[in-house]
Scaffold this active site. Structure first.
Site: not given
Length: 756
Positions: A20, A442, A642, A646
């Site tokens: 379906c 990082d 963060d 980055d």
């Protein structure tokens, strides 16, 4: 200029299997202006991206209806909580109706089955009129067909009108064939006798199959409801009212829908924060576990942000509303989880391709089975064997398990991730995380806290350390430099005397000076002291050399023209970083660090957290190049960061993980968002991905093996050698069990926990 594509989500009604969903998706994809269409059978939603100049919600609705299905109408202004409540109400109603239909079918089948068995006892049949029994069975079976099984036949008829086939087609053809054959044998038994056939009836087959299939649907709907439990619990966290402070000083409890940006809201201990805002008065400890997964309350003061649905634990405070409704953090999390649950993992593509052609293929196999048995079986049993095997093939071949294998696991795992502070953008990100073998971290703000902190404070002999620190803090309170803030935080933690400074002067590139308690205080680098003619004592010089060797920033202090002490400042490693990195390494992943700091600082931090390979002195523009360098080595890279710088590396990586405390740019570039700044979230995300993919592979294995083995057995391949045939009732039970087993296996993810 091309118009910006729009994305909408449609609630689809009437789908009974993966075929379906494939039919709806194909119809939507063929609509002019539609750029992509994705239909999820488990969530019963279609996500469509389209050009607003070529397509519209009306044309999309028409496409769904052309496929034989319906679109549930939802008021556009309803909130996520109201929308979910409406869906839950509809599902509860459907569940009760389904249970009622099953109850009727099961009750009548329990009577039909023993009556049908009478024909196996000649002594009993000698006392009864066989035609009379058959008419009685017919009357008992009609309610099962016309009430309990009605939707199967309506759906199959709609599919035929729209040239589509689905699970209901298989059920309708199978049970319908058994019923019509039985009806003919009941109405015209003489015709069968004249052809040398016994007028056997299969009303028990029809009634029992419908009852078993409805039982499977009851269990399936119940399990599917449990897969969205995390979403309902998130929505249930929202506060219902807010205590708003009016300009005249009156406190008034108002429904949350009436709260507006700029309102001042009072929150008392034990109450939920009504919506997102910023504290303007008071302090408190707030439980943000529902957002971040962090079990410890977070201390908040004036100027700090607060988020709706978090729990105020201790003090009372007032905050100014900044976001309401769909803009709040909770609503964004709900939207992200909804999008992820409606997305499709690459591993699902094979199942989708199979489902698209599955039903027509099964119908062909069933017809071939009927023809072969009708021609090759012993003369006296040809028709019964042909009919029974024909029905068994149709019933056992339901593609529901294939359609549920991936999306149900995705639904449970994305909800579980949200509970643990891990927000997964889509199913593809979840699958990519499973393939990762290298994690690139990082340093600043990821491994470390991202802010300087005082690590060492040393006063020259003859000077009281507390007194020197109080003088220095008085000067630094006048400065906006990050190093000054670190000194002030350290002084507050040491609870030294608070003094006042006058004549503050910042000396660019060197430090600052001011008068405190009648004395001139200097704080800065070695050049500042050298320029003012202050000579460092030998012991102070030796201490500074030691701190510099540890890759710390050294601040020199002078009071009244004499060297008084020095301060060692560094970006400290988060408390959980080393343990999380060790867990990642135990999971077989290589952990690599990247930083813009010099090699000495990089080596010191890497050694502290147990990382063997690192990249030092990496410029922000070169971070994505380091990701490419690892990928060129054949690695599947997860990048964790963060900051704004980055974002390119997060986008370049095979999967990006952004710290929740990071910038919006970083979050937008990442496939997974960690709601708290803790590397433990990386462990959670990757382990959740692994467990989810393991579950999906198990589900697909169950589904494919079930159909691969079940259809040939139902067709009777074991009969010539072993005399084994699969009755339609067993086929119906096996079909129901396959879907329930896949759902149950997916629900095991609700017990997910990361091993420490």
């Amino acid at each position: 200029m091309l118009p910006t594509p729009e994305t909408t989500t449609l609630d689809i009604e009437g789908m009974s299997c993966a075929a379906c969903a494939a039919a709806v998706e194909k119809s939507l994809a063929r609509t002019p202006g539609v750029q992509s269409a994705l239909v999820n059978y488990a969530t019963e939603k279609a996500t469509v991206q389209y050009s607003p100049t070529e397509a519209s919600p009306a044309s999309l609705k028409a496409a769904v209806e052309n496929a034989g299905y319906a679109v549930a109408e939802r008021a556009p202004e309803t909130s996520a909580a109201e929308r979910q409540a409406e869906i839950d109400t509809q599902k509860a109603t459907a569940y009760h109706q389904l249970k009622r239909r099953f109850g009727v079918a099961a009750g009548l089948a329990a009577v039909i089955m023993p009556l049908s068995m009478l024909m196996l006892w000649p002594a009993m049949m000698a006392r009864l009129s066989m035609p009379l029994v058959n008419w009685g069975l017919l009357l008992l079976t009609l309610p099962v067909l016309l009430y309990s099984g009605r939707e199967f036949y309506v759906s199959a008829w709609n599919g035929l009108r729209h040239r589509t086939a689905n699970m209901d087609t298989l059920i309708a053809v199978g049970t319908g064939a058994a019923f019509l054959y039985s009806l003919a044998a009941t109405v015209a038994p003489g015709f069968f006798i004249s052809q040398g056939l016994r007028p056997e009836v299969y009303y028990d087959t029809t009634a029992t199959i419908i009852a078993l299939i409805l039982l499977g649907k009851v269990l399936e709907l119940r399990a599917k409801t449990q897969t969205s439990a995390a979403m309902r619990s998130l929505l249930g966290l929202q506060a219902k009212t807010a205590r708003v402070l009016r300009p005249n000083g009156q406190e008034l409890d108002v429904p949350i829908a009436q709260v507006q940006p700029g309102d001042v809201v009072l929150v008392r201990p034990g109450e939920k924060v009504a919506t997102d805002g910023e504290i303007i008065e008071g302090t408190s400890a707030i439980d943000e576990a529902m957002l971040t997964g962090e079990s410890l309350p977070v201390t908040k003061k004036a100027g700090d942000p607060v988020f709706g649905a978090t729990l105020n634990k201790t003090g009372a405070f007032r905050f100014r509303v900044t976001k309401i409704g769909a803009d709040t953090m909770l609503s964004q999390i709900v939207k992200l989880v909804e999008d992820a649950q409606g997305s499709r993992a690459p591993i699902q593509r094979l199942a989708d391709k199979v489902s698209a052609v599955f039903v027509p293929t099964v119908v062909v196999i069933a017809v071939l089975t009927f023809v072969l048995w009708l021609n090759l079986a012993p003369v006296g049993t040809r028709m019964p064997l042909a009919l029974v095997n024909f029905v068994s093939v149709l019933i056992i071949a339901c593609p529901c398990a294939l359609g549920l294998a991936t999306p149900t696991a995705i639904m449970v795992s994305t909800g579980k991730g949200a509970e643990n502070g891990v927000l997964i953008r889509n199913a593809e990100a979840l699958e990519k995380a499973y393939q990762v073998n290298t994690v690139l971290l990082d340093k600043t703000g990821t491994i470390t806290r991202g802010e300087p902190a005082v690590i060492d404070f040393w006063a020259v002999p003859g000077q009281a350390a507390g007194s020197v620190l109080a003088l220095v803090a008085a000067v630094e309170r006048q400065s906006e430099h990050p190093l000054a803030a670190a000194v002030v935080r350290h002084a507050e933690a040491e609870a030294v005397e608070t003094l006042s400074a006058t004549g503050f002067q910042a000396i660019e590139g060197k430090g600052a000076t001011a008068k405190v308690a009648g004395q001139t205080v200097l704080i800065g680098n070695a050049r500042l002291l050298a320029d003012t003619g202050i000579v460092l004592p030998q012991e102070l010089h030796a201490q500074a050399s030691q701190l510099l060797g540890q890759a710390k920033t050294v601040l020199y202090v002078a009071v009244a023209g004499q060297a008084a002490g020095l301060i060692g400042v560094a970006d400290t490693v988060r408390d959980t970083s080393a343990a999380a990195i060790r867990q990642l390494q135990q999971m077989g992943l290589e952990v690599v660090m990247m930083t813009g700091d010099n090699a000495q600082t990089a080596a010191q931090v890497a050694a502290q957290v147990g990382i063997g390979r690192y990249f030092a002195e990496v410029l922000p523009a070169d971070k994505s190049a380091k990701v490419k360098e690892l990928q060129a080595e054949g690695r599947v890279v997860a990048m964790v960061g963060d900051g704004i710088n980055d974002a390119p590396a997060l986008a370049q990586a095979d999967i990006g993980l952004a710290m929740g405390a990071g910038t919006d740019v970083a979050l937008e570039a990442a496939g997974i968002t960690l709601m708290r700044s803790d590397l433990q979230g990386v462990v959670t995300a990757i382990e959740l991905s692994r467990q989810t993919m393991r579950t999906i592979k198990q589900n697909l294995f169950f589904a494919f093996v079930y159909n691969t083995l079940g259809i040939p057995i139902a067709a009777g391949v074991l009969y010539p050698a072993f005399g084994i045939l699969l009755s339609p009732m067993l086929a119906a039970g096996a079909m129901a069990l396959s879907s329930v087993s896949v759902l149950t296996n997916s629900l095991r993810l609700r017990g997910f926990a990361v091993k420490s």
